[in-house]
Design a protein around this motif. Structure first.
Motif, PDB file in Angstrom:
ATOM      1  N   ALA A 202       0.835  -1.202   0.000  1.00 29.06           N
ATOM      2  CA  ALA A 202       0.000   0.000   0.000  1.00 29.06           C
ATOM      3  C   ALA A 202       0.869   1.250   0.000  1.00 29.06           C
ATOM      4  CB  ALA A 202      -0.923  -0.005   1.222  1.00 29.06           C
ATOM      5  N   PRO A 203       1.513   1.537  -1.131  1.00 28.18           N
ATOM      6  CA  PRO A 203       2.330   2.754  -1.186  1.00 28.18           C
ATOM      7  C   PRO A 203       1.487   4.016  -1.085  1.00 28.18           C
ATOM      8  CG  PRO A 203       2.102   1.790  -3.366  1.00 28.18           C
ATOM      9  CD  PRO A 203       1.507   0.808  -2.400  1.00 28.18           C
ATOM     10  N   LYS A 204       2.120   5.116  -0.789  1.00 25.53           N
ATOM     11  CA  LYS A 204       1.438   6.405  -0.671  1.00 25.53           C
ATOM     12  C   LYS A 204       0.663   6.723  -1.937  1.00 25.53           C
ATOM     13  CE  LYS A 204       2.319  11.320   0.198  1.00 25.53           C
ATOM     14  NZ  LYS A 204       3.366  12.347   0.469  1.00 25.53           N
ATOM     15  N   ILE A 205      -0.560   7.255  -1.782  1.00 25.35           N
ATOM     16  CA  ILE A 205      -1.382   7.645  -2.915  1.00 25.35           C
ATOM     17  C   ILE A 205      -0.916   9.013  -3.398  1.00 25.35           C
ATOM     18  CG2 ILE A 205      -3.710   8.200  -3.702  1.00 25.35           C
ATOM     19  CD1 ILE A 205      -3.409   5.284  -3.044  1.00 25.35           C
ATOM     20  N   THR A 206      -0.527   9.113  -4.652  1.00 23.38           N
ATOM     21  CA  THR A 206      -0.061  10.377  -5.209  1.00 23.38           C
ATOM     22  C   THR A 206      -1.226  11.156  -5.812  1.00 23.38           C
ATOM     23  OG1 THR A 206       0.362   9.501  -7.421  1.00 23.38           O
ATOM     24  CG2 THR A 206       2.133   9.262  -5.781  1.00 23.38           C
ATOM     25  N   VAL A 207      -0.974  12.415  -6.136  1.00 19.17           N
ATOM     26  CA  VAL A 207      -1.991  13.234  -6.789  1.00 19.17           C
ATOM     27  C   VAL A 207      -2.377  12.625  -8.137  1.00 19.17           C
ATOM     28  CG1 VAL A 207      -2.451  15.497  -7.811  1.00 19.17           C
ATOM     29  CG2 VAL A 207      -1.304  15.342  -5.592  1.00 19.17           C
ATOM     30  N   GLU A 208      -1.404  12.092  -8.848  1.00 18.79           N
ATOM     31  CA  GLU A 208      -1.712  11.489 -10.144  1.00 18.79           C
ATOM     32  C   GLU A 208      -2.551  10.226  -9.977  1.00 18.79           C
ATOM     33  OE1 GLU A 208      -2.191  11.613 -14.005  1.00 18.79           O
ATOM     34  OE2 GLU A 208      -1.139  13.161 -12.850  1.00 18.79           O
ATOM     35  N   ASP A 209      -2.327   9.470  -8.892  1.00 14.40           N
ATOM     36  CA  ASP A 209      -3.159   8.295  -8.605  1.00 14.40           C
ATOM     37  C   ASP A 209      -4.619   8.683  -8.408  1.00 14.40           C
ATOM     38  OD1 ASP A 209      -0.962   6.555  -8.616  1.00 14.40           O
ATOM     39  OD2 ASP A 209      -0.604   6.831  -6.468  1.00 14.40           O
ATOM     40  N   GLY A 233      -7.505  13.868  -2.606  1.00 14.02           N
ATOM     41  CA  GLY A 233      -8.649  14.430  -3.306  1.00 14.02           C
ATOM     42  C   GLY A 233      -8.702  13.973  -4.751  1.00 14.02           C
ATOM     43  N   ALA A 234      -9.778  13.255  -5.114  1.00 13.33           N
ATOM     44  CA  ALA A 234      -9.941  12.810  -6.502  1.00 13.33           C
ATOM     45  C   ALA A 234     -10.234  14.021  -7.380  1.00 13.33           C
ATOM     46  CB  ALA A 234     -11.073  11.799  -6.593  1.00 13.33           C
ATOM     47  N   TRP A 235      -9.825  13.925  -8.659  1.00 16.61           N
ATOM     48  CA  TRP A 235     -10.000  15.079  -9.536  1.00 16.61           C
ATOM     49  C   TRP A 235     -10.082  14.668 -10.998  1.00 16.61           C
ATOM     50  CZ3 TRP A 235      -5.955  16.436 -13.021  1.00 16.61           C
ATOM     51  CH2 TRP A 235      -4.754  15.734 -12.824  1.00 16.61           C
ATOM     52  N   THR A 236     -10.574  15.602 -11.796  1.00 20.94           N
ATOM     53  CA  THR A 236     -10.626  15.460 -13.235  1.00 20.94           C
ATOM     54  C   THR A 236     -10.433  16.850 -13.815  1.00 20.94           C
ATOM     55  OG1 THR A 236     -11.965  14.570 -15.054  1.00 20.94           O
ATOM     56  CG2 THR A 236     -13.140  15.746 -13.321  1.00 20.94           C
ATOM     57  N   THR A 237     -10.525  16.991 -15.120  1.00 17.89           N
ATOM     58  CA  THR A 237     -10.397  18.330 -15.700  1.00 17.89           C
ATOM     59  C   THR A 237     -11.537  18.586 -16.672  1.00 17.89           C
ATOM     60  OG1 THR A 237      -8.974  17.565 -17.523  1.00 17.89           O
ATOM     61  CG2 THR A 237      -7.879  18.347 -15.515  1.00 17.89           C
ATOM     62  N   LEU A 238     -11.895  19.847 -16.784  1.00 22.02           N
ATOM     63  CA  LEU A 238     -12.900  20.303 -17.740  1.00 22.02           C
ATOM     64  C   LEU A 238     -12.405  21.612 -18.334  1.00 22.02           C
ATOM     65  CD1 LEU A 238     -15.741  19.900 -18.983  1.00 22.02           C
ATOM     66  CD2 LEU A 238     -16.620  21.367 -17.151  1.00 22.02           C
ATOM     67  N   GLY A 239     -12.235  21.627 -19.647  1.00 23.17           N
ATOM     68  CA  GLY A 239     -11.741  22.830 -20.299  1.00 23.17           C
ATOM     69  C   GLY A 239     -10.355  23.236 -19.830  1.00 23.17           C
ATOM     70  N   GLY A 240      -9.543  22.242 -19.463  1.00 18.27           N
ATOM     71  CA  GLY A 240      -8.177  22.525 -19.036  1.00 18.27           C
ATOM     72  C   GLY A 240      -8.042  22.924 -17.583  1.00 18.27           C
ATOM     73  N   GLU A 241      -9.145  23.029 -16.852  1.00 15.88           N
ATOM     74  CA  GLU A 241      -9.102  23.404 -15.440  1.00 15.88           C
ATOM     75  C   GLU A 241      -9.480  22.210 -14.563  1.00 15.88           C
ATOM     76  OE1 GLU A 241     -11.353  26.878 -14.551  1.00 15.88           O
ATOM     77  OE2 GLU A 241      -9.947  28.202 -15.603  1.00 15.88           O
ATOM     78  N   ARG A 242      -8.810  22.113 -13.432  1.00 15.34           N
ATOM     79  CA  ARG A 242      -9.013  20.978 -12.542  1.00 15.34           C
ATOM     80  C   ARG A 242     -10.323  21.123 -11.763  1.00 15.34           C
ATOM     81  NH1 ARG A 242      -4.197  18.536  -8.872  1.00 15.34           N
ATOM     82  NH2 ARG A 242      -3.283  18.587 -10.968  1.00 15.34           N
ATOM     83  N   VAL A 243     -11.022  20.018 -11.609  1.00 21.78           N
ATOM     84  CA  VAL A 243     -12.246  19.960 -10.802  1.00 21.78           C
ATOM     85  C   VAL A 243     -12.072  18.851  -9.781  1.00 21.78           C
ATOM     86  CG1 VAL A 243     -14.750  19.631 -10.803  1.00 21.78           C
ATOM     87  CG2 VAL A 243     -13.625  20.722 -12.776  1.00 21.78           C
ATOM     88  N   LYS A 244     -12.134  19.209  -8.506  1.00 23.35           N
ATOM     89  CA  LYS A 244     -12.031  18.216  -7.437  1.00 23.35           C
ATOM     90  C   LYS A 244     -13.375  17.536  -7.256  1.00 23.35           C
ATOM     91  CE  LYS A 244     -10.492  17.765  -2.618  1.00 23.35           C
ATOM     92  NZ  LYS A 244      -9.966  18.504  -1.428  1.00 23.35           N
ATOM     93  N   LEU A 245     -13.327  16.223  -7.053  1.00 23.14           N
ATOM     94  CA  LEU A 245     -14.547  15.426  -6.918  1.00 23.14           C
ATOM     95  C   LEU A 245     -14.686  14.884  -5.507  1.00 23.14           C
ATOM     96  CD1 LEU A 245     -14.178  13.325 -10.194  1.00 23.14           C
ATOM     97  CD2 LEU A 245     -15.570  15.383  -9.891  1.00 23.14           C
ATOM     98  N   PHE A 246     -15.886  14.937  -4.991  1.00 15.38           N
ATOM     99  CA  PHE A 246     -16.220  14.344  -3.707  1.00 15.38           C
ATOM    100  C   PHE A 246     -17.094  13.114  -3.961  1.00 15.38           C
ATOM    101  CE2 PHE A 246     -15.005  18.672  -2.945  1.00 15.38           C
ATOM    102  CZ  PHE A 246     -14.251  18.604  -1.775  1.00 15.38           C
ATOM    103  N   PRO A 247     -17.379  12.305  -2.930  1.00 13.46           N
ATOM    104  CA  PRO A 247     -18.078  11.041  -3.176  1.00 13.46           C
ATOM    105  C   PRO A 247     -19.287  11.175  -4.099  1.00 13.46           C
ATOM    106  CG  PRO A 247     -17.331  11.100  -0.928  1.00 13.46           C
ATOM    107  CD  PRO A 247     -16.985  12.441  -1.515  1.00 13.46           C
ATOM    108  N   LEU A 248     -19.401  10.224  -5.009  1.00 15.07           N
ATOM    109  CA  LEU A 248     -20.462  10.207  -6.016  1.00 15.07           C
ATOM    110  C   LEU A 248     -21.278   8.923  -5.883  1.00 15.07           C
ATOM    111  CD1 LEU A 248     -18.843   8.117  -7.964  1.00 15.07           C
ATOM    112  CD2 LEU A 248     -17.861  10.187  -8.925  1.00 15.07           C
TER     113      LEU A 248
END
Length: 311
Positions: A202-209, A233-248
């Motif tokens: 269980a290695p450290k979770i990185t931002v890219e992970d 914090g999970a994330w994705t991008t829209l229009g080149g800008e990052r959007v952080k996601l919370f539980p879905l």
């Protein structure tokens, strides 16, 4: 017993509190990581464990590395019987392991040998484990390889985040840690070697992970987002800008919505995934803005067929 407690983040605080409340053990000192920069201002802040120790007037040791000669000399002067450790955040060298008469006892938030490493709770959630727990074990030079003193278990709910699970385990684990020290002092507890099979890392979770790949199945994305909440914090991008996601919420039934496509309807915001199922977004946090409900966020976007896709 006379103890030196080692720990750094908030999940280690319940264990220190439990030791301070114990009538059987004396906390002679605390080992924690040096103050770290936090927030936008990058101001140095003490660890949660350091704050609690100083509130109780306990000596705090913050070496850059636990192999520093000054720290080793002070540890020898303190002469602890045993050193309990919870999420300290650094490897304890052999010279330090040899000093306390009864060694070091680590509280780890998994059922070893499963999920050895820095992020056991996050990896258990990502893997879809239905049962997890915590254990105390004798610290040695290997990565979480020492023999086990005791374990506790807990069920993982379908809505648990890493924060939820770690909070439960830190409280229940604190009781296990004190009970382990009691048993060692009484001479009634002996560690048992870990099984040779069932080992996972269980290695450290990185931002890219934590970046969501919408081609993955909905079930995996759900687990990934919960595993990365609250950090990194999970994330994705829209229009080149990052959007952080919370539980879905994964939705039942299949759909023809393409992976990564965003659809806004009366019930909220749904997104297609690689399994042919959709997920409904909960809260989101656009780059540079506050956390908000996904429906409120989507209403201001004016999405078109070309722009309604996460990247």
């Amino acid at each position: 017993m006379r103890v030196m407690f080692a720990g750094t983040p908030q999940p280690a605080v319940p264990s220190l509190e439990a030791l301070l409340a114990s009538s059987r053990h004396e906390v002679a000192a605390v080992l924690t990581r040096p103050d770290a920069p936090v927030g936008r201002g990058r101001r140095l802040e003490p660890s949660p464990v350091r704050r609690l120790a100083e509130e109780h007037g306990i000596e705090v040791l913050t070496p850059a590395r636990p192999r520093d000669p000054e720290f080793l000399a002070r540890l020898a002067e303190l002469a602890p019987d045993i050193c309990p450790v919870v999420a300290y955040g650094g490897l304890i060298p052999l010279d330090a392991l040899r000093i306390p008469a009864r060694g070091w006892v680590n509280l780890h938030f998994s059922l070893l040998p499963a999920w050895r490493g820095a992020a056991p709770v996050q990896h258990a959630l990502m893997a879809g484990d239905e049962i997890t727990g915590a254990c105390t074990f004798e610290l040695e030079q290997g990565l979480d390889t020492g023999p086990i003193y005791g374990t506790i278990t807990t069920e993982v709910s379908r809505t648990d985040t890493a924060g939820d699970l770690l909070e439960r385990l830190s409280v229940d684990g604190a009781r296990l840690l004190v009970a382990t020290l009691d048993g060692i002092e009484d001479g009634e507890l002996r560690p048992v070697p870990q099984p040779g099979d069932g080992i996972s890392l269980a290695p450290k979770i990185t931002v890219e992970d934590a970046r969501v790949d919408w081609k993955m199945p909905a079930q995996f994305i759900d687990r990934q987002v919960r595993a990365c909440t609250p950090a990194p914090g999970a994330w994705t991008t829209l229009g080149g800008e990052r959007v952080k996601l919370f539980p879905l919420t994964p939705l039942p039934g299949t759909s023809e919505v393409e992976p990564a496509r965003i659809v806004v309807d009366k019930r909220g915001v749904i997104v297609g995934t690689g399994s042919g199922h959709t997920v409904r977004l909960g809260d989101v946090q656009p780059q540079g803005r506050k956390r908000m409900n996904a429906a409120d966020w989507a209403r201001g976007l004016r999405l078109t067929d070309e722009t309604a896709y996460f990247a």
